[in-house]
Design a protein around this motif. Structure first.
Motif, PDB file in Angstrom:
ATOM      1  N   HIS A  11       0.858  -1.187   0.000  1.00 60.22           N
ATOM      2  CA  HIS A  11       0.000   0.000   0.000  1.00 60.22           C
ATOM      3  C   HIS A  11       0.889   1.229   0.000  1.00 60.22           C
ATOM      4  N   PRO A  12       0.435   2.292  -0.634  1.00 60.57           N
ATOM      5  CA  PRO A  12       1.258   3.504  -0.636  1.00 60.57           C
ATOM      6  C   PRO A  12       1.332   4.136   0.752  1.00 60.57           C
ATOM      7  N   ASP A  13       2.452   4.753   1.036  1.00 64.65           N
ATOM      8  CA  ASP A  13       2.634   5.487   2.283  1.00 64.65           C
ATOM      9  C   ASP A  13       2.084   6.892   2.098  1.00 64.65           C
ATOM     10  N   GLY A  14       1.304   7.350   3.070  1.00 62.23           N
ATOM     11  CA  GLY A  14       0.679   8.654   2.992  1.00 62.23           C
ATOM     12  C   GLY A  14       1.645   9.818   3.077  1.00 62.23           C
ATOM     13  N   ASP A  15       2.856   9.543   3.549  1.00 66.86           N
ATOM     14  CA  ASP A  15       3.826  10.635   3.709  1.00 66.86           C
ATOM     15  C   ASP A  15       4.850  10.677   2.582  1.00 66.86           C
ATOM     16  N   LYS A  16       4.500  10.076   1.438  1.00 61.80           N
ATOM     17  CA  LYS A  16       5.392  10.091   0.275  1.00 61.80           C
ATOM     18  C   LYS A  16       4.645  10.654  -0.926  1.00 61.80           C
ATOM     19  N   THR A  81       0.691  20.536   8.947  1.00 65.09           N
ATOM     20  CA  THR A  81       0.619  20.310  10.389  1.00 65.09           C
ATOM     21  C   THR A  81       1.185  18.925  10.672  1.00 65.09           C
ATOM     22  N   LYS A  82       1.163  18.545  11.923  1.00 68.35           N
ATOM     23  CA  LYS A  82       1.580  17.196  12.325  1.00 68.35           C
ATOM     24  C   LYS A  82       0.514  16.615  13.226  1.00 68.35           C
ATOM     25  N   THR A  83       0.326  15.323  13.109  1.00 70.27           N
ATOM     26  CA  THR A  83      -0.608  14.644  13.999  1.00 70.27           C
ATOM     27  C   THR A  83       0.028  14.532  15.381  1.00 70.27           C
ATOM     28  N   SER A  84      -0.758  14.111  16.352  1.00 74.03           N
ATOM     29  CA  SER A  84      -0.207  13.925  17.692  1.00 74.03           C
ATOM     30  C   SER A  84       0.845  12.818  17.716  1.00 74.03           C
ATOM     31  N   ALA A  85       0.862  11.986  16.661  1.00 69.33           N
ATOM     32  CA  ALA A  85       1.895  10.947  16.539  1.00 69.33           C
ATOM     33  C   ALA A  85       3.142  11.499  15.849  1.00 69.33           C
ATOM     34  N   GLN A  89       0.759  15.955   7.935  1.00 69.72           N
ATOM     35  CA  GLN A  89      -0.443  15.953   7.121  1.00 69.72           C
ATOM     36  C   GLN A  89      -0.845  17.402   6.917  1.00 69.72           C
ATOM     37  N   PHE A  90      -1.894  17.629   6.151  1.00 69.66           N
ATOM     38  CA  PHE A  90      -2.371  18.972   5.849  1.00 69.66           C
ATOM     39  C   PHE A  90      -3.827  19.074   6.275  1.00 69.66           C
ATOM     40  N   ASN A  91      -4.182  20.188   6.886  1.00 73.49           N
ATOM     41  CA  ASN A  91      -5.550  20.382   7.341  1.00 73.49           C
ATOM     42  C   ASN A  91      -6.161  21.610   6.704  1.00 73.49           C
ATOM     43  N   SER A  92      -7.471  21.531   6.524  1.00 73.88           N
ATOM     44  CA  SER A  92      -8.289  22.677   6.118  1.00 73.88           C
ATOM     45  C   SER A  92      -9.594  22.528   6.888  1.00 73.88           C
ATOM     46  N   GLY A  93      -9.745  23.301   7.949  1.00 72.82           N
ATOM     47  CA  GLY A  93     -10.898  23.108   8.816  1.00 72.82           C
ATOM     48  C   GLY A  93     -10.815  21.738   9.464  1.00 72.82           C
ATOM     49  N   ASP A  94     -11.903  20.974   9.357  1.00 71.12           N
ATOM     50  CA  ASP A  94     -11.934  19.636   9.955  1.00 71.12           C
ATOM     51  C   ASP A  94     -11.431  18.545   9.013  1.00 71.12           C
ATOM     52  N   GLU A  95     -11.152  18.899   7.757  1.00 76.89           N
ATOM     53  CA  GLU A  95     -10.698  17.897   6.800  1.00 76.89           C
ATOM     54  C   GLU A  95      -9.170  17.850   6.749  1.00 76.89           C
ATOM     55  N   MET A  96      -8.663  16.730   6.237  1.00 74.99           N
ATOM     56  CA  MET A  96      -7.218  16.566   6.119  1.00 74.99           C
ATOM     57  C   MET A  96      -6.868  15.978   4.766  1.00 74.99           C
ATOM     58  N   MET A  97      -5.614  16.156   4.389  1.00 76.51           N
ATOM     59  CA  MET A  97      -5.028  15.516   3.213  1.00 76.51           C
ATOM     60  C   MET A  97      -3.634  15.052   3.595  1.00 76.51           C
ATOM     61  N   LEU A  98      -3.193  14.019   2.917  1.00 75.87           N
ATOM     62  CA  LEU A  98      -1.852  13.480   3.123  1.00 75.87           C
ATOM     63  C   LEU A  98      -0.910  14.045   2.061  1.00 75.87           C
TER      64      LEU A  98
END
Length: 146
Positions: A11-16, A81-85, A89-98
């Motif tokens: 599976h693809p990695d979300g951070d690549k 931004t960064k997750t608590s882990a 990732q990227f945020n716009s309001g309540d949505e996110m993108m990798l």
């Protein structure tokens, strides 16, 4: 559990980015159009921190299969931004993108498909159906219509 997970690299990695997407999907015989169309499945669902290290829904209505993912990629402002882990990732309001999602608009060969699907939901549905069928039939050589 880790034992039940698919092997690394299936599976693809979300951070690549785009090169990684082409590497993973290309091994399966999928092309750029397939990669973008299949990525449109992110219009549904969300990331769970405990499973992926990323968190949040891709769209405002994660239970609806439509072309919102592509519209949002093009129209929303995505803030890094960064997750608590600690994962990017990227945020716009309540949505996110990798990173792998935003690669679709940054890559000159992927972007035309994003633009097409954002403006033409029917084209997205048609191409998604073809690409998803290819994905389901991987490894089968003698399938027949019934």
């Amino acid at each position: 559990s880790v034992e039940e997970s698919v092997e690394e690299g299936r599976h693809p990695d979300g951070d690549k980015g785009s090169d990684h997407l082409r590497e993973v999907f290309g091994r399966m015989g999928l092309d750029d159009k397939d990669i973008v169309a299949l990525s449109g499945a992110h219009t549904t669902g969300r990331c769970h921190l405990d499973r992926s290290g990323f968190e949040g829904p891709w769209t405002a209505d994660p239970l609806k299969f439509d072309n919102t993912y592509f519209v949002d990629l093009l129209e929303k402002q995505w803030e890094p931004t960064k997750t608590s882990a600690g994962n990017p990732q990227f945020n716009s309001g309540d949505e996110m993108m990798l990173i792998s999602d935003l690669a679709l608009v940054e890559d000159e060969k992927f972007r035309p498909y994003v633009e097409k699907y954002a403006s033409d939901e029917k084209a997205f549905f048609e191409d998604y159906a073809v690409s998803f069928q290819k994905l389901l039939e991987l490894g089968y050589n003698d399938l027949q219509d019934v």
